[in-house]
Enzyme design. Structure first.
Site: not given
Ligand code: PMP
Length: 408
Positions: A223, A200, A120, A363, A197
Site C-alpha cells: 500500500k 492506510q 479492517h 473487509c 494500524d
Molecule cells: N488494515 C487496514 C486499515 C487495511 O485497509 C488493510 C488492507 N485493506 C489491512 C489492514 C490489511 O492489509 P494486508 O491485506 O496488506 O495485510
C-alpha cells in the site's frame, strides 16, 4: 497542468477497454514506480542468495540489502532501533503475530481489548480468536455522525479492564483520520498497550512512532508502492523482547538440541524461515521514492484531489457520500452509495470506461452493520491521480443509471 508523477508508474500508461486507465483503488494497493520494480528485479539479476546463512559474497550482499532495508524503515517511521522493525508478509500477519504472541500470553479472563468499529477485519478477527481462547472481551468505540470517535466513547470504554487498544489511523472505508496520539495516551493512562494500524496512512502522512508513543504499529508494503508480500511490525524493544516467537523454525534460533531450542534475539526471533529479500529491497526503494517527493507535496496534492473529488461527486443527485465532508485532515478514501444501484454495478460500469474503483464491504463488516448498509463504492486517491481522471469518474457516474435503464 501535467501530473509530474505519472511517468514514474509504467502500469498507468495503458488503456483498459480502449480508455486510458484511471486507477482509483489505491487503498487496496498502490501501483509501483520504476525504481521499485528495478530494485526488485536487480536483486534477482545480481544479488539473489539466501541471506543470513552463507559465507560467500552473494549471501553477504543479500543479507546487507535486507538489513539496510530494516534501517531504512527504522528511519522512515522514526523508531529508536532497527531491531524494533520486524519484517512480516503484511499488516495482517503483523496483527496476527501480536494477537498470538502478545495477546495470547498477556490476556486473562475478563480483560478487554478495545477496537474502533471502523477496523479492517485483519484488526478484528485475530483479536476475536484470542479473546475466545482467553475469556477476554472485545469492546468497540462507536462513531458519531461525522465518522469521528467522540471523547465520551474513550472515557466510557477505555478503563482499568482494558489491556489492549488497537486502532487504525485512517479508516479504509470512511477516510476519517483518527486521533491516535490521544487514544494512545488514554490507553497508557490505564496501563494498556496501544497498537496502531498504519495500513492506510503510511504512504499519505508522516509517521513518527515515538512521537505517537505507539507500543506497536503495523503496515503493508504494497500500500506504499512496494511489492506485495512484505510488511512491518514495529514494536518497542522491551515489549518485543518479552514476547515469545510466533513462528518457529530456521533462522529464529540460537541453538537447537534434541528436545529444546534457545531462540535468537530481536529481530530474528520473529523472522523464522527464508525471508522476502526482494520485497525488502523493493520496500527500501519505495521509501526512498516517497522521501524524494516528500510528505508536504504528497499531502498537498492528495488534499486538493480529495476536495475536488468530493465536490464533483456531490454534484450527482443520486450519490450519497459515506464519510466525513472535506477538511484539512480528511484522507482521500471516499466511499459512496448511488440510489437504487448496487455498488458492484457501479464499479463494473466504470470499468467499461477504464476507471478502477472498489465496491463491497471493504473487509469491514462490523462498520457496515453499524452504518446500516451492506456495501459502498469506494474511490481512493494517490498523488499520481489527476483532476481529469476525477472529471471522467464524474461523467461515467452520470451514465450509470442510464446504463441500468433507470433513465432514458
Ligand atoms: N488494515 C487496514 C486499515 C487495511 O485497509 C488493510 C488492507 N485493506 C489491512 C489492514 C490489511 O492489509 P494486508 O491485506 O496488506 O495485510
Amino acid at each position: 497542468m501535467c501530473n509530474p508523477y505519472i511517468k514514474d508508474f509504467p502500469i498507468l500508461k495503458q488503456t483498459i477497454n480502449g480508455k486510458p486507465l484511471a486507477y482509483l483503488d489505491n487503498a487496496a494497493t498502490t501501483q509501483k514506480p520504476d525504481c521499485v520494480i528495478e530494485a526488485s528485479s536487480r536483486y534477482y539479476r545480481l544479488d539473489n542468495a539466501n541471506p543470513h546463512r552463507g559465507a560467500y559474497a552473494l549471501s553477504v550482499r543479500a543479507t546487507e540489502l535486507y538489513e539496510a532495508a530494516r534501517e531504512t524503515v527504522k528511519n522512515f517511521i522514526k523508531a529508536e532501533a532497527a531491531e524494533e522493525v520486524i519484517f512480516t508478509r503484511g499488516a495482517t500477519e503483523a496483527l496476527n503475530l501480536l494477537a498470538y504472541s502478545y495477546g495470547m500470553n498477556c490476556l486473562r479472563e475478563g480483560d478487554e481489548i478495545v477496537l474502533s468499529i471502523a477496523e479492517h477485519h485483519s484488526n478484528v478477527v485475530p483479536w476475536q480468536q484470542v479473546a475466545a481462547a482467553k475469556g477476554a472481551k472485545l469492546i468497540y468505540l462507536y462513531l458519531d455522525e461525522n465518522g469521528d470517535i467522540p471523547d465520551s466513547e474513550l472515557e466510557k470504554k477505555i478503563t482499568s479492564r482494558t489491556k489492549i487498544v488497537s486502532i487504525t489511523q485512517i479508516s479504509n472505508v470512511l477516510g476519517t483520520v483518527y486521533p491516535v496520539k490521544k487514544i494512545i495516551r488514554k490507553a497508557h493512562e490505564f496501563g494498556a498497550v496501544a497498537i496502531v494500524d498504519l495500513a492506510q496512512s503510511i504512504s499519505h502522512m508522516e509517521t513518527d512512532v515515538r512521537d505517537m508513543d505507539a507500543d506497536f504499529a503495523v503496515f503493508s508494503g504494497h500500500k506504499m508502492f512496494a511489492p506485495m508480500g512484505i510488511g512491518v511490525l514495529y514494536g518497542k524493544k522491551d515489549l518485543l523482547d518479552a514476547m515469545p516467537p510466533f513462528l518457529f523454525g530456521g533462522d529464529m534460533i540460537e541453538y537447537v538440541s534434541e528436545q529444546t531450542a534457545r531462540f535468537a534475539h530481536l529481530p530474528q526471533k520473529f523472522e523464522a524461515g527464508t525471508q522476502n529479500v526482494e520485497g525488502a529491497a523493493g520496500l527500501s526503494a519505495a521509501i526512498q521514492y516517497i522521501n524524494s517527493i516528500g510528505f508536504d507535496s504528497i499531502r498537498k496534492a492528495e488534499r486538493e484531489l480529495t476536495r475536488y473529488t468530493l465536490e464533483r461527486l456531490s454534484e450527482n443527485p443520486y450519490i450519497s457520500i459515506v464519510g466525513p465532508r472535506f477538511s484539512e485532515h480528511r484522507a482521500g478514501v471516499i466511499s459512496f452509495t448511488m440510489r437504487d444501484v448496487h455498488p458492484h454495478d457501479v464499479a463494473s460500469i466504470l470499468d467499461a470506461d477504464g476507471i478502477a474503483i472498489r465496491a463491497g464491504h471493504h473487509c469491514a463488516h462490523p462498520l457496515m452493520k453499524f452504518l446500516g448498509i451492506t456495501a459502498t463504492s469506494r474511490v481512493s486517491l494517490c498523488f499520481y491521480n489527476t483532476k481529469q481522471e476525477i472529471d471522467r469518474l464524474a461523467e461515467s457516474l452520470k451514465s450509470v443509471r442510464r446504463w441500468l435503464h433507470f433513465e432514458s
